[in-house]
Structure formats: structure tokens, C-alpha cells
Design a protein around this motif. Structure first.
Motif, PDB file in Angstrom:
ATOM      1  N   ASN A 590       0.831  -1.215   0.000  1.00  0.00           N
ATOM      2  CA  ASN A 590       0.000   0.000   0.000  1.00  0.00           C
ATOM      3  C   ASN A 590       0.858   1.254   0.000  1.00  0.00           C
ATOM      4  N   ILE A 591       1.989   1.189   0.716  1.00  0.00           N
ATOM      5  CA  ILE A 591       2.907   2.344   0.763  1.00  0.00           C
ATOM      6  C   ILE A 591       3.486   2.562  -0.626  1.00  0.00           C
ATOM      7  N   LEU A 592       3.987   1.476  -1.216  1.00  0.00           N
ATOM      8  CA  LEU A 592       4.564   1.568  -2.560  1.00  0.00           C
ATOM      9  C   LEU A 592       3.488   1.936  -3.574  1.00  0.00           C
ATOM     10  N   SER A 593       2.249   1.489  -3.331  1.00  0.00           N
ATOM     11  CA  SER A 593       1.147   1.763  -4.258  1.00  0.00           C
ATOM     12  C   SER A 593       0.878   3.256  -4.377  1.00  0.00           C
ATOM     13  N   GLN A 594       0.869   3.955  -3.240  1.00  0.00           N
ATOM     14  CA  GLN A 594       0.650   5.409  -3.269  1.00  0.00           C
ATOM     15  C   GLN A 594       1.759   6.095  -4.066  1.00  0.00           C
ATOM     16  N   GLN A 595       2.989   5.628  -3.836  1.00  0.00           N
ATOM     17  CA  GLN A 595       4.131   6.209  -4.549  1.00  0.00           C
ATOM     18  C   GLN A 595       4.054   5.867  -6.035  1.00  0.00           C
ATOM     19  N   ARG A 596       3.667   4.604  -6.332  1.00  0.00           N
ATOM     20  CA  ARG A 596       3.570   4.170  -7.726  1.00  0.00           C
ATOM     21  C   ARG A 596       2.524   4.988  -8.473  1.00  0.00           C
ATOM     22  N   GLU A 597       1.364   5.209  -7.846  1.00  0.00           N
ATOM     23  CA  GLU A 597       0.311   5.987  -8.504  1.00  0.00           C
ATOM     24  C   GLU A 597       0.763   7.421  -8.759  1.00  0.00           C
ATOM     25  N   ALA A 598       1.539   7.981  -7.833  1.00  0.00           N
ATOM     26  CA  ALA A 598       2.057   9.346  -8.011  1.00  0.00           C
ATOM     27  C   ALA A 598       3.042   9.393  -9.181  1.00  0.00           C
ATOM     28  N   ILE A 599       3.939   8.399  -9.246  1.00  0.00           N
ATOM     29  CA  ILE A 599       4.934   8.351 -10.325  1.00  0.00           C
ATOM     30  C   ILE A 599       4.252   8.106 -11.670  1.00  0.00           C
ATOM     31  N   TYR A 600       3.301   7.153 -11.718  1.00  0.00           N
ATOM     32  CA  TYR A 600       2.622   6.850 -12.977  1.00  0.00           C
ATOM     33  C   TYR A 600       1.762   8.031 -13.449  1.00  0.00           C
ATOM     34  N   ALA A 601       1.154   8.759 -12.499  1.00  0.00           N
ATOM     35  CA  ALA A 601       0.372   9.947 -12.862  1.00  0.00           C
ATOM     36  C   ALA A 601       1.288  11.014 -13.451  1.00  0.00           C
ATOM     37  N   GLN A 602       2.483  11.166 -12.851  1.00  0.00           N
ATOM     38  CA  GLN A 602       3.457  12.133 -13.371  1.00  0.00           C
ATOM     39  C   GLN A 602       3.926  11.711 -14.762  1.00  0.00           C
ATOM     40  N   ARG A 603       4.130  10.388 -14.931  1.00  0.00           N
ATOM     41  CA  ARG A 603       4.549   9.859 -16.230  1.00  0.00           C
ATOM     42  C   ARG A 603       3.498  10.170 -17.305  1.00  0.00           C
ATOM     43  N   ASP A 604       2.216   9.910 -16.961  1.00  0.00           N
ATOM     44  CA  ASP A 604       1.133  10.191 -17.910  1.00  0.00           C
ATOM     45  C   ASP A 604       1.075  11.669 -18.261  1.00  0.00           C
ATOM     46  N   SER A 605       1.281  12.511 -17.258  1.00  0.00           N
ATOM     47  CA  SER A 605       1.263  13.961 -17.478  1.00  0.00           C
ATOM     48  C   SER A 605       2.367  14.361 -18.459  1.00  0.00           C
ATOM     49  N   ILE A 606       3.533  13.758 -18.309  1.00  0.00           N
ATOM     50  CA  ILE A 606       4.681  14.061 -19.196  1.00  0.00           C
ATOM     51  C   ILE A 606       4.384  13.596 -20.616  1.00  0.00           C
ATOM     52  N   LEU A 607       3.732  12.419 -20.729  1.00  0.00           N
ATOM     53  CA  LEU A 607       3.395  11.885 -22.053  1.00  0.00           C
ATOM     54  C   LEU A 607       2.331  12.729 -22.751  1.00  0.00           C
ATOM     55  N   GLU A 608       1.416  13.289 -21.962  1.00  0.00           N
ATOM     56  CA  GLU A 608       0.268  14.009 -22.535  1.00  0.00           C
ATOM     57  C   GLU A 608       0.582  15.457 -22.907  1.00  0.00           C
ATOM     58  N   GLN A 609       1.535  16.097 -22.212  1.00  0.00           N
ATOM     59  CA  GLN A 609       1.790  17.526 -22.436  1.00  0.00           C
ATOM     60  C   GLN A 609       2.570  17.767 -23.722  1.00  0.00           C
ATOM     61  N   GLU A 610       2.168  18.811 -24.437  1.00  0.00           N
ATOM     62  CA  GLU A 610       2.867  19.159 -25.672  1.00  0.00           C
ATOM     63  C   GLU A 610       4.213  19.799 -25.364  1.00  0.00           C
ATOM     64  N   SER A 745      10.572   4.535   3.867  1.00  0.00           N
ATOM     65  CA  SER A 745      10.169   4.508   2.461  1.00  0.00           C
ATOM     66  C   SER A 745       9.806   5.915   1.978  1.00  0.00           C
ATOM     67  N   ALA A 746       9.115   6.675   2.835  1.00  0.00           N
ATOM     68  CA  ALA A 746       8.745   8.056   2.480  1.00  0.00           C
ATOM     69  C   ALA A 746       9.998   8.918   2.309  1.00  0.00           C
ATOM     70  N   ARG A 747      10.972   8.716   3.191  1.00  0.00           N
ATOM     71  CA  ARG A 747      12.228   9.480   3.105  1.00  0.00           C
ATOM     72  C   ARG A 747      12.951   9.148   1.791  1.00  0.00           C
ATOM     73  N   LEU A 748      13.000   7.862   1.446  1.00  0.00           N
ATOM     74  CA  LEU A 748      13.651   7.440   0.204  1.00  0.00           C
ATOM     75  C   LEU A 748      12.917   8.001  -1.018  1.00  0.00           C
ATOM     76  N   PHE A 749      11.576   8.036  -0.936  1.00  0.00           N
ATOM     77  CA  PHE A 749      10.781   8.532  -2.064  1.00  0.00           C
ATOM     78  C   PHE A 749      11.031  10.024  -2.293  1.00  0.00           C
ATOM     79  N   ASN A 750      11.063  10.796  -1.214  1.00  0.00           N
ATOM     80  CA  ASN A 750      11.318  12.242  -1.336  1.00  0.00           C
ATOM     81  C   ASN A 750      12.714  12.498  -1.871  1.00  0.00           C
ATOM     82  N   LYS A 751      13.659  11.700  -1.406  1.00  0.00           N
ATOM     83  CA  LYS A 751      15.039  11.833  -1.887  1.00  0.00           C
ATOM     84  C   LYS A 751      15.100  11.499  -3.382  1.00  0.00           C
ATOM     85  N   MET A 752      14.347  10.463  -3.782  1.00  0.00           N
ATOM     86  CA  MET A 752      14.314  10.057  -5.184  1.00  0.00           C
ATOM     87  C   MET A 752      13.793  11.187  -6.076  1.00  0.00           C
TER      88      MET A 752
END
Length: 967
Positions: A590-610, A745-752
Motif C-alpha cells: 500500500n505504501i509503494l502503491s501510493q508512490q507508484r500511482e504518483a509516479i505513474y500519474a506524473q509519467r502520464d502527465s509528461i506523455l500528454e503535455q505538448e 520509504s517516504a524518506r527514500l521517495f522524497n530523496k528520489m
């Protein structure tokens, strides 16, 4: 059950409404029925909901299915279909027609145009159901897609683009992960996850959920180490060198086993942190050798380890254990060892299916797991009534002392049943068990057919004949077979199908699935389980003493309802253990899931923007703020920014050389400094890319951002996996492992996130070599001779007097506010307006000088040792504790003795330091700390009640930074 009855009653009324429309819709032509689809879509666009259309839409499907498939849905099937539409799990007994039931909610929800996924356990069922039901959908003007493992990306994209897509469980999840690794939006194959109908929901959502989906890549060549670990494991004595926890299937080394490890690998301490990797390999080798059985958990085909699905007995090509366990099995069986890979993407089935807007499922057995469905998926399990009453007779278990006695008795019973003209289905729990039974049947001269992982390609043909008089079918698990055993008329008259279970399964619902093969649609039938004290379940959950007592029975058996209840309780305990295991996996994911959804949402945003300039500006601000933090020092309890070191870090790398000076940051807060730097970063980047075509820049930016993001996300996944594997050690420190995992995990994610931003900007800056200078085109030439204007204290006093600002209120805020007022006052008077601007320039220069002086004082104060401060205190002739007034008084005296500007500046700095100390004494009477530039406490002054400080009360301290090393 009362709740289920109320729901069934309510849905039953709706089903009756649907059936009542039969007389209306049977009069419509095929084209009239097909036109209803567009009519329903038009009504949805006008504001009606799917619920509004349900009765009519289901009536249309019911009539069309009758015309195309020659099957008219029963009332109970319509009830099941309504349960599915509402996003719940429908428990429908074997033979009640789940395939037809799924037609209704799939059609209704496909009308929205958002797509429906029908999920099955294997490709055979996907293909069969899509072909059968596809005829009905096509007749109604809907499109159907079939997704499979061997399809190309284009074929997959086409399958997912259809109104209804049939797919297997694993392939659906892998496609989702692969879609979040693409570099162009058009490379994705899936649409948004809208509605899923899961066939054999318990098998997919419960059994499969024990292991996550993992996409791996890269490699680590440790083949010799796997062979060495396997070689060591094979030297161990099972009785002396290891201990096994049968309930959890864990293996541990005893003291003698540890000594053998030290000798075998020539090491002094297996548990030394330097041997962490070796210890991990040994534990995998032990697990592979002592708890994994050939033909039970896996089989060997074509020099390759192929996993076996524990719940269907089917092989799972393309699937492998992670974390080196697959390699341990390969070493054990002497097949080619693959190089171990790192995880590129992963998700648990639970978190994947929770991404759907609506989730439903159907199965023959789910009620025993209702708590898990509710807690994990927020879906109820509703038991559908059967179309006809069940008349199957479930006989009590027969319990034997040994497997031999059990199988001998089973063969005798089998001969009797076959002579009576009844078909028999024998259910086993593993391929190994199937082959053992087959030897007894062959010895008795009985003809039989066998379904297991080795010949599953013939299963449909075998099951079709399993209902004939005197037929014997031996099957490794019957869950998700997708084909009912249909009795011949003579077999039905002789008493129907007799189901024999060779041993109890881990879960009650698997036993119920086997029993449910008999007694479909009101057929006669019976079932019985044959148990021995040597069965795996009995070995795990019964005492050695009890097993020894049963050996005295010889070939005899016990037929006891009490003992059957004891076995059921053991199954309940195991179900609880398995639920806890899955829940534990989910809690961490669940912890990784929240991070994964944030990363995948950012990825989609990058793919969609002109254009990605907005993304880059956010990255630049992130870096700028991080650099401000990095160049901050803790001085007397407050963080102070070292502007010179900050400028040194950004000059020429992130901004133009000399574009920013110390005076640009005077009086600014951290966020304002970061903003100013990020603005200059963008100017620097834009000038570097000014000569490059926009489409080239856009592609370069997109690819660089995504590659960097993927690289660091994959590193983060592997880091968190390692973190999780050792986090249980926190229990020994009386810490909650999950809580510690969340924090780390949160500390590692912010650092990432910071690392992604910094690496992206550095890479992009390095990708363009243009050496543009700031504002090159706007450069104007002026006289090279510098003019100097001398400003005295008297001039400053006169300006402040004219501006009506008292000297004691002199500050940047008041000066700037007054400047704006005067500009407004003289906007029509050019002479006074110009004069005001000159006066502000004079005051601004003074304020900048004072700000720089304060910054210098702050920096110097942070670098002073205790001895240096003591020296200043003595110079000002102060006591160990002093006030601001005393500092000011002594400053005035010392100022009169100063000979030059340098001495005056030094005295001003020392005064500021003493003023800060005096402030601390006033605010904190009992303690005062001095820290170094890293914020570590170097000295602590402890004050007496009267405020004095004695030498004995000065305590040396060091602030120790502790970090838990996670293995």
C-alpha cells in the motif's frame, strides 16, 4: 445470510420485471434488438444512468442470447447478473451457468463506451467465452476483443479498444505495468480501467494475490554462488542440521548447521553483515531443497523450471519466483541457471484491481473468504440460490493411519461404485499425488483418464466424457476448469457422479469446488474425502503422538464427525494464516502503491503535455530549494544560508557565470531565493536551446525526463524491497516494523524525487553546447571610467529626515513603503521624482551593505569556537552572563578607541555575536547551546538559579546521529 436473503429478494423482483418483458421482446426482429444498443447509448447521453436502463437492457440480452445460443437465462442467473452490475461477488454453484450470467453486466456497462474487461484464469477460457458470448455481443452491435500473451502491441491495443475485452488475469496486470514504461502515449495498449468482471474470483483475487506481478530486467551473474549454496544445502542432515516450521514452511539452520556453513564457505560468522548476500542464498537453497517439491510446486520441462498453479494444477509458463528463489530451484534440479534480474516494475493483484472504477466477480465458492473481499476489495459476497435444489449427499470423511491404507480402501470403494454404473471423479491436490493414485488404479486394472499439469491440453475433452457410466476421471484440482461434467441419462438414474477427494486442501472452498462437481442443476450425486495422517495438512496440524496412535488402526479407518470438524478447524486456521500473509504483503505494498500511482500519474502527465517547460520549471525549483537547504548552516539554533557557497554551486552549471551576486539575495526568504535561482536556471536553459528546433528539444526533454524517472523509480523499488526484507529486525528494538518502513520509504521517495529533478536538469544542460551569454543582444556600451559618489552619515540623516523616517525605525520594509508613497506623490513632478529615485538608491546601497555585513557576521559566528567566544566576552569586560544593555554600553566605549575601519567592522561583528548570546540568555535561562556548522551541539551552558554560569556547569556534548542498518 439474512442480509443475503434481503438482497436476493430485492434483485428477484427486478429479475421478475426482466422476465415479464419476454413477451414484448420476442416479437422484435433481430435488427430491432440490435438497434436497441444505439437507443440505450442515446439515452445515456441525455442523462439516464445504467441503473435506469438495466431492466430493458437485460431483457434485450436475454432474448438475443436465446436466439443465438439457444439458452434462455434463468431467474437466478439474472439475479447473479444484477449482483455483478452492482460491483459485488456472486457465489454461484457449479453448473449454474456463470458464463451466460456474465453476458448481462458486460453488455450494460459497455454501453458507456469506457470498456469492460472480462477476466479469466487461463487463455483457453478467455478464447472459449469470447467466441461463445461474442456471438451475442456482435448481434447487438458491440465489439469484442481477445487479449493474449503472444499478441503484438498493435494487436493488444486493438483488443483493448473494443467495447468488451476478454483477457487473462496475469496478462492484464503485466500490460498495465508495461504501459507505464512507454516513451510515447500512443505506445500504450490499455485504456483507463473502468469495469472488470472476474470469473473464478476467489482463485484470482485470493489465491493468486499471494504473489505480486513483477517485470524484471538487467542481470546479476551469481551462478557459481547459487551452485555453491545448493551444494552446501545438500550436505546437511535433515534431522540434525536444520529445523522446519511446518505450519509456515520455513527452514532454519541449527547450531550444527551453522558450524557446517562456517566450514563449507570458510567464514567465521555467517551473520556478519559482510555475509548478508551469502546468508540470503543459503536460505533460498534450504527453502528450495526442503519445502519445494517436484511435481507439486513446479515441474521440469525442456531443461527449464515451470511453476505449477497450486489451485488448478496447471503449469504457468513465463512465470518465475523472484528474489533468487527461481535460481535456487534451478540449481537444485541441475537445469540451466538463469541470471538473476532486478525488478523494473511490480504491483500486487490487490492494488491493481483496486484501480478499477468498479470491480465484480463470480465463483462457486467465496463466502468463506467474505471478510477478505470486504476488507481488501470493498466487495460483498452474495450467495445466489440454485436453479434447482441440491440433492447431492456429502458423506463424512474416512480417516486412515497411512496413505497406503487410504488408497487401498479407495480402490475397493471405487470398484463398487463403478460396478453400480456410476461415473467417478477423483480429486487430488498435486501432480505427485495424482501419479501415486494412478499407480494404485493401474495395479487394480481400472481404466481411467487423468487431468494434470502434464496433459491439461486434453482437459475439455476428458471432462466432457467424465459423466458417462463407469468412467473414472483423476484430476489435479478442479477449480476453474470451465467445463461442467454433464451426466448421461443412465448415469443419472444410477445415482449420479461420485466425487472422491484424496486429501483435504488448505482452504475449505477448494474442497467445496471439488464437491460441487457433483449435484449440478438438481442432479443426484455424492462426495467423500479420504484422509490419512500422512497427508500434508495432517502432518502440519496434528501432533506426532496422535499420528502414532492412528498407525495402530492398520487398514481400518475412523468415521467421525468430530474429527471432520477438527480438520475443518485446521483449515480455518490455515485460511487465517494465508489471509494474514496476503494482508501483510498488501500493508507494505500500500505504501509503494501510493508512490507508484504518483509516479505513474506524473509519467502520464509528461506523455500528454505538448510542452514540458512547466515540468522543467518545477524540477528547477526543486533543485534550487534543495541547494538552498544544502548550503544552510545551523547557527545558534537557527538555519542560516551561506550565500557564497550557494553561488559557487550554481555558477556556470545551472545559471550563467556571475548572473547572480550576494546582493541579489539580501533580505529574501528560502522560497524566494529558490524562486530567483530557478528563474535564472530557466533563462540559462532557454539560451542554451535557443538555436535548436522546438520538436528536437521537446523529444529530448520527454525522453530525458522519462528515462531518468524510470531509472530512479526502478532503483527505488529494489531499495524498498531490500528495506522490507530486513525491516522485521526492528521488532527486536521494540519498534513497529510497518511504521519504520513507512517512515524510511517516504524518506527514500522524497530523496528520489530530488534526484530525478537534479539528474534531468544536469543531463539536459549538458545536452546542448551553445555558449550563449545572458542578454547578449541587449548589451549597451558606457564610459569605462567609474564615477565615485561619497555619501556621509550626515547625508543619510538628511534623507531620512526629509522622508520623515525616524532613525530607530530605519528598515527595508519602511524605506520601500515610503519610496512607493513618494513616487506616487511626485509622479507629475519629474525633478522631485528623479531626486527621490537617487535618494532611494543611496538608502538601498546602505541597506545592502548592512545586509552583507549581517550575513558575514552570521557566517563568522557559526565558525567561532567556544574559546573564541570566551575571548570576545573578556574583550568586552563582561561577566559569564550578560544583558544586551551591557553589551551596548561597552561597545560605545570600545568604539572610541578604534583606529581604522577594519577595527570598527570587527567590533560590529563581535557585538552582533554577543547580542545574540544575550538574547539566548534572556529567552532560555537554564540552558544555552553552541553548535558547529553542521548543526551538531558542541557546548551546552547550564545556568544556576541565580543566572550565573560556573566552569563546573559547562558540559561537553556530542549529538550522535544514529541510523539503523537494514539488512
Amino acid at each position: 445470510m439474512a442480509r443475503d436473503k434481503a438482497i436476493i429478494k430485492k434483485h428477484g423482483k427486478t429479475a421478475d420485471e426482466i422476465i415479464s418483458l419476454e413477451s414484448v421482446y420476442e416479437k422484435l426482429s433481430d435488427s430491432d434488438l440490435a438497434n436497441k444498443t444505439q437507443e440505450f447509448r442515446d439515452r445515456l447521453e441525455k442523462g439516464e444512468t445504467l441503473d435506469d436502463l438495466l431492466v430493458e437492457a437485460f431483457a434485450v440480452v436475454r432474448e438475443t442470447a436465446f436466439r443465438v445460443l439457444k439458452m434462455r437465462a434463468y431467474r437466478v442467473q439474472l439475479i447473479g447478473a444484477i449482483i455483478l452490475h452492482e460491483g459485488d461477488i456472486a457465489e454461484m454453484r457449479t453448473g449454474e451457468g456463470k458464463t451466460l450470467t456474465g453476458l448481462f453486466p458486460a453488455y450494460l456497462n459497455a454501453l458507456s463506451g469506457l470498456g469492460v474487461h472480462v477476466v479469466t484464469v487461463n487463455e483457453y477460457l478467455s478464447q472459449r467465452d469470447s467466441e461463445i458470448n461474442g456471438q451475442v455481443y456482435n448481434a447487438l452491435g458491440l465489439t469484442v476483443g481477445l487479449n493474449g500473451r503472444d499478441l503484438s502491441k498493435e494487436q493488444k491495443r486493438n483488443a483493448y479498444a473494443q467495447d468488451i475485452t476478454y483477457t487473462t488475469n496475469a496478462e492484464l496486470g503485466f500490460d498495465y505495468l508495461r504501459d507505464n514504461m512507454v516513451y510515447r502515449l500512443e505506445q500504450k495498449v490499455q485504456r483507463k480501467l473502468n469495469f472488470a468482471i472476474i470469473d473464478e474470483a476467489d482463485s484470482i483475487l485470493i489465491d493468486e494475490a499471494r504473489t505480486p506481478l513483477i517485470i524484471s530486467g538487467g542481470s546479476q551473474n551469481r551462478i557459481n554462488m547459487y551452485k555453491a549454496a545448493d551444494g552446501f544445502a545438500k550436505t546437511l542432515d535433515e534431522n540434525k542440521d536444520i529445523e522446519m516450521d511446518l505450519e509456515s514452511k520455513q527452514v532454519y539452520l541449527t547450531d550444527s548447521g551453522i558450524k557446517k556453513a562456517h566450514s563449507f564457505f570458510s567464514i567465521e560468522n555467517l551473520f556478519d553483515f559482510r555475509n548478508t548476500e551469502l546468508f540470503h542464498l543459503i536460505m533460498n537453497a534450504l527453502k528450495a531443497l526442503f519445502t519445494f517439491k517436484l511435481e507439486v510446486e513446479y515441474t521440469v520441462q525442456d531443461n527449464e523450471i515451470i511453476l505449477i498453479d497450486q489451485f488448478t494444477g496447471r503449469t504457468m509458463p513465463g512465470r518465475a519466483y523472484s528474489d533468487g528463489l527461481q535460481q535456487a530451484l534451478q540449481a537444485k534440479e541441475g537445469v540451466e541457471i538463469e541470471e538473476e534480474t532486478t525488478t523494473l516494475a511490480t504491483i500486487t493483484y490487490q492494488n491493481f484491481y483496486r484501480l478499477y472504477n468498479k470491480l465484480s466477480g463470480m465463483t462457486g465458492t467465496a463466502k468463506t473468504e467474505e471478510e477478505e473481499f470486504l476488507k481488501i476489495y470493498n466487495t460483498r459476497v452474495i450467495v445466489c440460490p440454485t436453479n434447482k435444489p441440491i440433492i447431492r449427499k456429502d458423506e463424512p470423511d474416512l480417516t486412515f493411519g497411512t496413505t497406503h491404507a487410504k488408497l487401498k480402501h479407495l480402490v475397493r470403494d471405487l470398484e463398487e461404485v463403478v460396478q453400480a454404473g456410476r461415473p467417478v471423479l477423483i480429486g487430488t491436490t498435486s501432480v505427485e499425488s495424482s501419479e501415486q493414485v494412478s499407480r494404485y488404479l493401474e495395479k487394480a486394472g481400472l481404466k481411467f483418464e487423468m487431468i494434470n499439469a502434464k496433459n491439461h491440453h486434453r482437459e475439455a475433452e476428458i471432462v466432457e466424457k467424465a459423466g458417462q457410466v463407469g468412467s473414472i476421471t483423476l484430476a489435479t484440482n478442479m477449480a476453474g476448469r470451465g467445463t461442467d461434467i454433464k451426466l448421461s441419462r443412465e448415469a443419472r438414474e444410477n445415482g449420479g457422479l461420485f466425487v472422491m477427494g484424496i486429501e483435504r486442501n488448505e482452504a475449505r472452498r477448494i474442497d467445496n469446488q471439488l464437491r460441487g462437481r457433483a449435484g449440478r442443476q438438481g442432479d443426484p450425486g455424492s462426495s467423500r474425502f479420504y484422509i490419512s495422517m500422512q497427508d500434508e495438512l495432517m502432518v502440519r496440524f496434528s501432533s506426532e503422538k496422535l499420528r502414532q496412535m492412528f498407525l495402530k488402526l492398520g487398514d481400518d479407518y475412523i468415521n467421525s464427525k468430530m474429527f471432520t470438524r477438527a480438520i475443518t478447524n485446521a483449515q480455518k486456521k490455515l485460511e487465517g494464516l494465508n489471509f494474514d500473509q496476503r494482508k501483510n504483503v498488501l500493508d507494505y505494498d500500500n505504501i509503494l502503491s501510493q508512490q507508484r500511482e504518483a509516479i505513474y500519474a506524473q509519467r502520464d502527465s509528461i506523455l500528454e503535455q505538448e510542452t514540458l517547460k512547466v515540468v522543467l520549471s518545477r524540477f528547477q525549483y526543486t533543485i534550487a530549494f534543495e541547494m538552498v537547504e544544502r548550503n544552510s548552516e545551523l547557527v545558534r539554533g537557527e538555519r542560516t544560508i551561506s550565500i557564497p557557497s550557494l553561488i559557487q554551486e550554481i555558477n556556470g552549471k545551472f545559471v550563467f557565470e556571475g548572473a547572480l551576486s550576494e546582493s541579489d539575495f539580501v533580505g529574501l526568504e528560502k522560497q524566494e531565493i529558490a524562486k530567483k535561482i530557478s528563474q535564472n536556471m530557466m533563462e540559462y536553459y532557454l539560451s542554451k536551446t535557443s538555436a535548436v528546433p522546438e520538436e528536437v528539444i521537446s523529444e529530448m526533454e520527454r525522453r530525458t525526463i522519462l528515462q531518468t524517472l524510470d531509472h530512479h523509480w526502478q532503483k527505488h523499488i529494489n531499495l524498498t524491497q531490500k528495506l522490507r526484507s530486513g525491516i522485521y529486525l526492528q521488532q527486536y528494538a521494540q519498534n513497529n516494523p510497518l511504521h519504520e518502513y513507512v517512515e524510511e520509504s517516504a524518506r527514500l521517495f522524497n530523496k528520489m524525487k530530488v534526484m530525478i529533478a537534479e539528474e534531468t536538469i544536469v543531463k539536459l544542460n549538458g545536452s546542448f553546447v551553445s555558449e550563449m551569454k545572458p542578454n547578449q543582444e541587449n548589451v549597451s556600451f558606457v564610459e569605462s571610467e567609474t564615477k565615485t559618489v561619497n555619501i556621509s552619515d550626515k547625508d543619510i540623516d538628511e534623507i531620512l529626515s526629509e522622508w520623515k523616517i525616524p532613525k530607530e525605525k530605519f528598515s527595508r520594509i519602511i524605506v520601500e513603503k515610503r519610496f512607493e508613497e513618494l513616487k506616487d506623490e511626485f509622479k507629475e513632478d519629474q525633478k522631485n521624482y528623479d531626486k527621490t529615485e537617487f535618494q532611494f538608491a543611496v538608502l538601498d546601497g546602505l541597506m545592502k551593505k548592512l545586509d552583507n555585513m549581517f550575513a558575514q557576521q552570521t557566517k563568522q559566528a557559526g565558525e567561532l569556537s567556544f574559546e573564541a567566544i570566551d575571548k570576545i566576552v573578556n574583550k568586552f569586560k563582561l561577566e559569564k552572563i550578560f544583558t544586551r544593555e551591557q553589551v551596548k554600553e561597552n561597545f560605545d566605549k570600545l568604539m572610541k578607541t578604534c583606529k581604522d575601519e577594519k577595527e570598527k567592522t570587527t567590533l560590529l561583528i563581535e557585538t552582533q555575536i554577543l547580542m545574540a548570546l544575550a538574547n539566548q540568555f534572556e529567552s532560555k535561562q537554564n540552558e544555552f547551546k553552541i553548535t558547529d556548522e553542521k548543526g551538531n551541539v558542541k557546548k551546552v551552558f547550564k545556568t544556576n538559579p541565580d543566572g550565573s554560569i560556573s566552569d563546573e556547569d559547562i558540559e561537553d556534548t556530542e549529538q550522535i546521529q544514529t541510523k539503523t542498518k537494514i539488512g
